[in-house]
Design a protein around this motif. Sequence first.
Motif, mmCIF file in Angstrom:
data_model
loop_
_atom_site.group_PDB
_atom_site.id
_atom_site.type_symbol
_atom_site.label_atom_id
_atom_site.label_comp_id
_atom_site.label_asym_id
_atom_site.label_seq_id
_atom_site.Cartn_x
_atom_site.Cartn_y
_atom_site.Cartn_z
ATOM 1 N N LEU A 273 0.570 -1.198 0.148
ATOM 2 C CA LEU A 273 -0.022 -0.009 -0.127
ATOM 3 C C LEU A 273 0.772 1.310 -0.075
ATOM 4 O O LEU A 273 0.346 2.288 -0.445
ATOM 5 N N ALA A 274 1.992 1.209 0.548
ATOM 6 C CA ALA A 274 3.044 2.480 0.723
ATOM 7 C C ALA A 274 3.261 3.060 -0.747
ATOM 8 O O ALA A 274 3.432 2.395 -1.686
ATOM 9 N N GLY A 275 2.935 4.451 -0.856
ATOM 10 C CA GLY A 275 2.933 5.131 -1.885
ATOM 11 C C GLY A 275 1.697 5.072 -2.998
ATOM 12 O O GLY A 275 1.900 5.612 -3.820
ATOM 13 N N ARG A 276 0.641 4.341 -2.621
ATOM 14 C CA ARG A 276 -0.426 4.125 -3.493
ATOM 15 C C ARG A 276 -1.144 5.310 -3.363
ATOM 16 O O ARG A 276 -1.556 5.805 -2.199
ATOM 17 N N LYS A 277 -1.776 5.836 -4.648
ATOM 18 C CA LYS A 277 -2.599 7.022 -4.586
ATOM 19 C C LYS A 277 -3.830 6.939 -3.619
ATOM 20 O O LYS A 277 -4.314 5.818 -3.931
ATOM 21 N N GLY A 278 -4.024 7.719 -2.766
ATOM 22 C CA GLY A 278 -5.234 7.583 -2.178
ATOM 23 C C GLY A 278 -5.324 6.981 -0.797
ATOM 24 O O GLY A 278 -6.338 6.982 0.036
ATOM 25 N N TYR A 279 -4.114 6.038 -0.498
ATOM 26 C CA TYR A 279 -4.010 5.386 0.520
ATOM 27 C C TYR A 279 -3.432 6.220 1.651
ATOM 28 O O TYR A 279 -2.496 6.953 1.597
ATOM 29 N N ARG A 280 -4.038 6.135 2.855
ATOM 30 C CA ARG A 280 -3.765 6.996 4.176
ATOM 31 C C ARG A 280 -3.396 6.025 5.293
ATOM 32 O O ARG A 280 -4.272 5.244 5.402
ATOM 33 N N ALA A 281 -2.126 6.092 5.464
ATOM 34 C CA ALA A 281 -1.673 5.120 6.681
ATOM 35 C C ALA A 281 -2.591 5.381 7.963
ATOM 36 O O ALA A 281 -3.137 6.376 8.376
ATOM 37 N N PHE A 282 -2.890 4.306 8.785
ATOM 38 C CA PHE A 282 -3.703 4.099 9.748
ATOM 39 C C PHE A 282 -2.943 5.008 10.916
ATOM 40 O O PHE A 282 -3.513 5.808 11.700
#
Length: 413
Positions: free
Chosen positions: A65-74
């Motif tokens: 997921l890291a660096g994927r557009k739209g993903y926000r770390a928990f």
Amino acid sequence: MSIAVPSREAALESLRQRYRTVRALTELLAGPLSAEDQCVQSMPDASPVKWHLAHTTWFFERMVLAGRKGYRAFDPRYDALFNSYYLGLGTPMTRAERGLVTRPGAGEVLDYRHHVDRAVLDLADAPELAATLELGLNHEQQHQELLLTDIKHAFWKNPLRPAYHPAPPPANGAAPPLVWREFAGGQARIGHDGGDFAFDNERPRHARLVEPFRMASRLVTCGEYRAFIDDGGYERPEFWLSDGWALKQKEAWRAPLYWLADGEIFTLHGIAELDPAAPVAHVSFYEAAAYAAWAQKRLPTEFEWEIAARQSVHDGRFLDITALVPGAAPAGAPSQMFGDAWEWTRSSYDPYPGFRPFDGAAVEYNGKFMVGQIVLRGGSCVTPRGHVRPTYRNFFPPSARWQFSGIRLAEDA
């Protein structure tokens, strides 16, 4: 005759379902444990259950997921907290201090898992992620096994000796007679052929010249190991490697880990009567080598073991958690090569000729540990279903005892 080939959509849906199943099993394994149970770390080599739950989630978050557009770390702070040993991805917390992490709590860790699960499943239809997802699932299966071995050690250190699961362990019955199976030797092809998933340390497939040998048809039993003890096996230095003797003296080993007085043994079900027909487990490489010397045999090389395994039934037996997770490990087989205990070999954990580590961030997965370790083969009673194969190379330092590690004898033909 035409052969049906699964469509791309069907393959991706199968991967999504596998993701759900593996992730749910980890939480099921943690289910019997309180928040206090999940936080304890009984020794530097073990990790808290809560850390296993979080680290396997970190793996998907960091690798997928890291660096994927739209993903926000928990929680961005978790990146260092639940990294294990990936120095290329930051500075992990000291391994021996994982038990100090009382915050986040067990409930927050489950929230973290579910946050990452939703994001991964949203991306799971991207075919370029399939290989990384498969690696992550196999990585999580490794931690499912570690979760059980680690909580067993933690409960062993608790003076109350609590049971992880109260159901009694299944009876083994009488052990079958030990038979010596002969193998002709010659040039053998060793390692994974690349047809499906394998860890990088299982490849590439390559040629090995193996001399004729014999291998025992089953594992050494507790009753047979007891005879070694009764014959002064722990007091006779002629059977021991020098480092093993020094460690045995320092730590006052007198029997396998978890053996108690009066013919009892500590299991994941609590204290039980020692079954003389059950495979002996929780012995170090040093103890396994000493037993083999006492028996006037030796331990097999990992190449001999793989040759024998390819000719055996790919099956095994579930011992300590039969009643806990139905179907989480294979059903029984007389050869005991899969699913009873990891089997120490006489092989150092070295790279195969032409070894190449995984690409990208997973480059540190296995190769950095290829020194000072001994190869174990097979799989144990707490190894998940589908996670054993003839080419699987487990590895631990020769002193390790808290794993379900046992003994199979071999000899030159």
